[in-house]
Design an enzyme around this catalytic site. Sequence first.
Site, mmCIF file in Angstrom:
data_model
loop_
_atom_site.group_PDB
_atom_site.id
_atom_site.type_symbol
_atom_site.label_atom_id
_atom_site.label_comp_id
_atom_site.label_asym_id
_atom_site.label_seq_id
_atom_site.Cartn_x
_atom_site.Cartn_y
_atom_site.Cartn_z
ATOM 1 N N CYS A 44 -10.688 3.397 -1.305
ATOM 2 C CA CYS A 44 -10.056 3.674 -0.898
ATOM 3 C C CYS A 44 -9.187 3.091 0.672
ATOM 4 C CB CYS A 44 -10.025 5.404 -0.201
ATOM 5 S SG CYS A 44 -8.333 5.888 0.207
ATOM 6 N N THR A 45 -7.971 2.199 0.819
ATOM 7 C CA THR A 45 -8.027 2.052 1.830
ATOM 8 C C THR A 45 -8.307 2.776 2.935
ATOM 9 O OG1 THR A 45 -5.538 3.047 1.675
ATOM 10 C CG2 THR A 45 -6.009 0.508 1.100
ATOM 11 N N HIS A 46 -8.285 3.569 3.140
ATOM 12 C CA HIS A 46 -8.553 4.526 4.540
ATOM 13 C C HIS A 46 -10.343 4.864 5.075
ATOM 14 C CE1 HIS A 46 -4.692 5.608 3.852
ATOM 15 N NE2 HIS A 46 -4.735 6.810 4.677
ATOM 16 N N GLU A 100 -5.393 10.288 8.588
ATOM 17 C CA GLU A 100 -4.042 10.031 9.112
ATOM 18 C C GLU A 100 -3.763 10.904 10.120
ATOM 19 O OE1 GLU A 100 -1.054 9.683 6.272
ATOM 20 O OE2 GLU A 100 -1.814 8.097 6.052
ATOM 21 N N TYR A 150 -0.782 8.447 -2.838
ATOM 22 C CA TYR A 150 -0.363 8.527 -3.944
ATOM 23 C C TYR A 150 -1.784 8.569 -4.871
ATOM 24 C CZ TYR A 150 3.160 4.427 -4.457
ATOM 25 O OH TYR A 150 4.276 4.338 -3.415
ATOM 26 N N GLY A 151 -2.649 9.304 -4.190
ATOM 27 C CA GLY A 151 -4.151 9.648 -4.639
ATOM 28 C C GLY A 151 -4.012 10.363 -5.372
ATOM 29 N N CYS A 180 -3.573 -1.220 -2.542
ATOM 30 C CA CYS A 180 -3.289 0.467 -2.448
ATOM 31 C C CYS A 180 -4.562 0.491 -4.064
ATOM 32 C CB CYS A 180 -2.215 0.966 -2.914
ATOM 33 S SG CYS A 180 -3.203 3.503 -2.829
ATOM 34 N N ASN A 181 -5.337 1.613 -4.199
ATOM 35 C CA ASN A 181 -6.600 1.563 -4.557
ATOM 36 C C ASN A 181 -6.074 2.455 -6.230
ATOM 37 O OD1 ASN A 181 -9.625 0.552 -3.844
ATOM 38 N ND2 ASN A 181 -8.261 0.989 -2.582
ATOM 39 N N THR A 182 -5.614 2.857 -5.587
ATOM 40 C CA THR A 182 -4.452 4.331 -6.481
ATOM 41 C C THR A 182 -4.089 3.611 -6.530
ATOM 42 O OG1 THR A 182 -4.790 6.360 -5.430
ATOM 43 C CG2 THR A 182 -4.076 6.473 -7.258
ATOM 44 N N ASP A 205 0.955 -0.690 0.135
ATOM 45 C CA ASP A 205 -0.316 -0.173 0.249
ATOM 46 C C ASP A 205 0.849 1.256 -0.146
ATOM 47 O OD1 ASP A 205 -2.299 1.549 0.082
ATOM 48 O OD2 ASP A 205 -2.055 1.965 2.435
ATOM 49 N N SER A 206 0.372 2.085 -0.413
ATOM 50 C CA SER A 206 0.735 2.806 -0.277
ATOM 51 C C SER A 206 1.264 4.185 1.519
ATOM 52 C CB SER A 206 0.222 4.953 -1.303
ATOM 53 O OG SER A 206 -0.817 5.114 -0.117
HETATM 54 N N1 DGL Z 1 -4.417 3.963 -0.618
HETATM 55 C C1 DGL Z 1 -4.546 4.970 -1.430
HETATM 56 C C2 DGL Z 1 -6.009 4.824 -2.306
HETATM 57 O O1 DGL Z 1 -6.095 3.511 -1.531
HETATM 58 C C3 DGL Z 1 -5.165 5.935 -0.375
HETATM 59 C C4 DGL Z 1 -3.508 7.066 0.124
HETATM 60 C C5 DGL Z 1 -3.025 7.383 -1.024
HETATM 61 O O2 DGL Z 1 -3.942 8.135 -1.535
HETATM 62 O O3 DGL Z 1 -1.809 7.189 -1.114
HETATM 63 O O4 DGL Z 1 -6.364 4.641 -2.886
#
Ligand code: DGL
Length: 276
Positions: free
Chosen positions: A194-196, A162, A46-47, A77-79, A14-15
């Site tokens: 999104c993971t968060h 965060e 990363y988003g 990570c979805n991004t 993940d990011s």
């Molecule tokens: N892990 C990213 C996602 O799931 C969220 C955090 C980021 O923007 O890096 O898209």
Amino acid sequence: MKERPEEGLIGIFDSGFGGLNILRGIIKELPEYGYVYLGDTARVPYGSRSKEVVYEFTRQAVSFLFKKNCEIIIIACNTASSDALRKLQREYLPENHPSKKILGVLIPASEEAVRKTKNKKIGVIATEGTVLSESFPRELLKLCPEAMIYQKACPLLVPIVESGEHNSKIADLAIGKYLKELRKKKIDTLILGCTHYGILENKIRKIVGKNVKVISENKAVPKKLRTYFERHKEIENRLGKNEIRRFYSTDLTEKFQILGKKFFGKSIKVERVELV
Ligand code: DGL
């Protein structure tokens, strides 16, 4: 028959910290295997980055995890799943690790959403990068061409989580604002893309109400991984049943301990690494 190796591991990338929530779900479902987690905390988020940069960072991350004995990597990570996964599967893997696998989180979440929706109006909330990539609509429409997909980028939600504000009024206000449009569209299913957002799941459920089914990746991904292993014995046979848990990150700050505990549910010992 070839013997099961001691150290074939599953990599989770993940990011940052959010993927720990998905790792936690996967370990609950499949505790017997060994896991290596890598969070690119020095370069998160990363988003809001370009597709090219997300690809390059993700390529570095998967190379690192393959060097650590991973047979399969889940890009939590979805991004990164949106911007890098297809190219990694089509170009990087055949050239570098033809017998290994990289999977993402979009397909499991999309399959679950299509299974749950009745009126075929599906909402997706995610980072700007994921929304711009159109990757969720692409996957969802492949599975259900008549579906109507409504996406909404929620750039404030990652920083809210965060900074530890996930239980605050600010979180309520931001979620309420972002979901307003989607609710007007009468969606009956909402993907937390999104993971968060898993950390905000209860709040989101309350705001959308019980008529909207909320799809959380930390539940959808583990279930699909189990069936994937049942169908792909050639990969499963290469995994050690060793219960290894290793954690790496590209930056070590106090925040990792605090957020690591929040996302993973308990303290973790992390080693810092550099990605090249
Ligand atoms: N892990 C990213 C996602 O799931 C969220 C955090 C980021 O923007 O890096 O898209």
